[in-house]
Design a protein around this motif. Structure first.
Motif, PDB file in Angstrom:
ATOM      1  N   LEU A  53       0.831  -1.205   0.000  1.00  0.00           N
ATOM      2  CA  LEU A  53       0.000   0.000   0.000  1.00  0.00           C
ATOM      3  C   LEU A  53       0.861   1.248   0.000  1.00  0.00           C
ATOM      4  O   LEU A  53       1.859   1.321   0.722  1.00  0.00           O
ATOM      5  N   PHE A  54       0.440   2.228  -0.784  1.00  0.00           N
ATOM      6  CA  PHE A  54       1.137   3.504  -0.876  1.00  0.00           C
ATOM      7  C   PHE A  54       0.137   4.615  -0.599  1.00  0.00           C
ATOM      8  O   PHE A  54      -0.950   4.629  -1.174  1.00  0.00           O
ATOM      9  N   GLY A  55       0.513   5.526   0.279  1.00  0.00           N
ATOM     10  CA  GLY A  55      -0.349   6.652   0.591  1.00  0.00           C
ATOM     11  C   GLY A  55      -0.100   7.812  -0.358  1.00  0.00           C
ATOM     12  O   GLY A  55       0.976   7.954  -0.922  1.00  0.00           O
ATOM     13  N   THR A  56      -1.108   8.627  -0.524  1.00  0.00           N
ATOM     14  CA  THR A  56      -0.994   9.850  -1.307  1.00  0.00           C
ATOM     15  C   THR A  56      -0.823  11.012  -0.325  1.00  0.00           C
ATOM     16  O   THR A  56      -0.645  10.796   0.866  1.00  0.00           O
ATOM     17  N   GLY A  57      -0.920  12.235  -0.800  1.00  0.00           N
ATOM     18  CA  GLY A  57      -0.829  13.396   0.085  1.00  0.00           C
ATOM     19  C   GLY A  57       0.425  13.363   0.944  1.00  0.00           C
ATOM     20  O   GLY A  57       1.532  13.164   0.448  1.00  0.00           O
TER      21      GLY A  57
END
Length: 194
Positions: free
Chosen positions: A138-142
Motif C-alpha cells: 500500500l502507498f499513501g498519497t498526500g
C-alpha cells in the motif's frame, strides 16, 4: 510469477496541515503506476478511493485506454491498464486478493518513520520470492496514511533514504524504487563490475 499487488490509498490521508482528508485521484498516478505495475508483473494495481465521483473519473480514464480510442492508439498503454482496478477501501482490495489467491495477503505499507513492525527490503524481497502468501503493498498519497492505520498492517517497509536531507518523493517515484528493490533484477548479485 509473484503474487504481488499494489494499492494507492486516497483515504484516510494527511494533508500538509496534518488534517485527515480524502485526496483526489491524479491522472499521472493512474497512467504511471499502471505502466510500472505491468513492468514488474504486479497482478493488480488497486486505486483505493471511497468517493464515487472520483471512481467514475478514474474509470473514464481506464475505459479510454482499455476499450476506447486509446486502446487502438497505444497498445502498450492498453496492456498496462489491464492491471488497474478501483475499490472503495483497503479491505475490499484484501477481500479480492483473498478470493483470487485463496489466502489472505500480507499487507505492507510505507512510511518515512520506523515502527516496531518495520521490515527491510531484503527481508520482504525474500518473503515475496518464497511465494507462500500473496502480498499487498500500500502507498499513501498526500502526506501519508493516517498513523492509527499503521497498526492494521502486517509490516511497514523501511523508508527510502536519498543522498540528502530533503525527503519527499512523489508517490510514482517511490513506487518505482520500491518495486525495483523488491521485484527487480538482483543486479548486486550478478557479479558485474563493468
Amino acid at each position: 510469477m509473484s503474487k504481488t499487488y499494489i494499492g494507492l490509498v486516497h483515504y484516510p490521508i494527511y494533508n500538509r496541515n496534518n488534517e485527515v482528508v480524502t485526496t483526489a485521484i491524479a491522472n499521472f498516478d493512474i497512467h504511471d503506476l499502471a505502466r510500472t505495475s505491468r513492468t514488474y508483473n504486479i497482478k493488480n494495481y488497486f486505486i483505493i478511493h471511497p468517493l464515487e465521483s472520483q471512481i467514475r473519473l478514474a474509470q473514464d480514464v481506464m475505459d479510454y485506454w482499455k476499450t476506447g480510442v486509446g486502446s487502438k492508439y497505444n497498445l502498450d498503454r492498453k496492456e498496462a491498464f489491464t492491471t488497474v482496478e478501483t475499490v472503495p477501501d483497503i479491505e475490499a482490495a484484501v477481500d479480492q486478493i483473498t478470493a483470487k489467491e485463496q489466502a489472505r495477503p500480507i499487507v505492507v505499507t510505507t512510511d518515512a518513520r520506523i515502527y516496531p513492525n518495520t521490515i527491510s527490503y531484503g527481508h520482504l524481497r525474500e518473503k515475496i520470492a518464497q511465494n507462500d502468501h500473496p502480498c499487498l503493498l500500500l502507498f499513501g498519497t498526500g502526506f501519508g496514511l493516517e498513523k492509527t492505520m499503521m497498526n492494521q498492517f502486517d509490516y511497514i517497509l523501511e523508508p527510502i533514504y536519498g543522498g540528502g536531507e530533503y525527503n519527499h518523493l512523489p508517490v510514482r517515484a517511490a513506487v518505482a524504487i520500491i518495486l525495483d528493490r523488491l521485484l527487480g533484477e538482483a543486479w548486486w548479485q550478478a557479479g558485474n563490475t563493468d
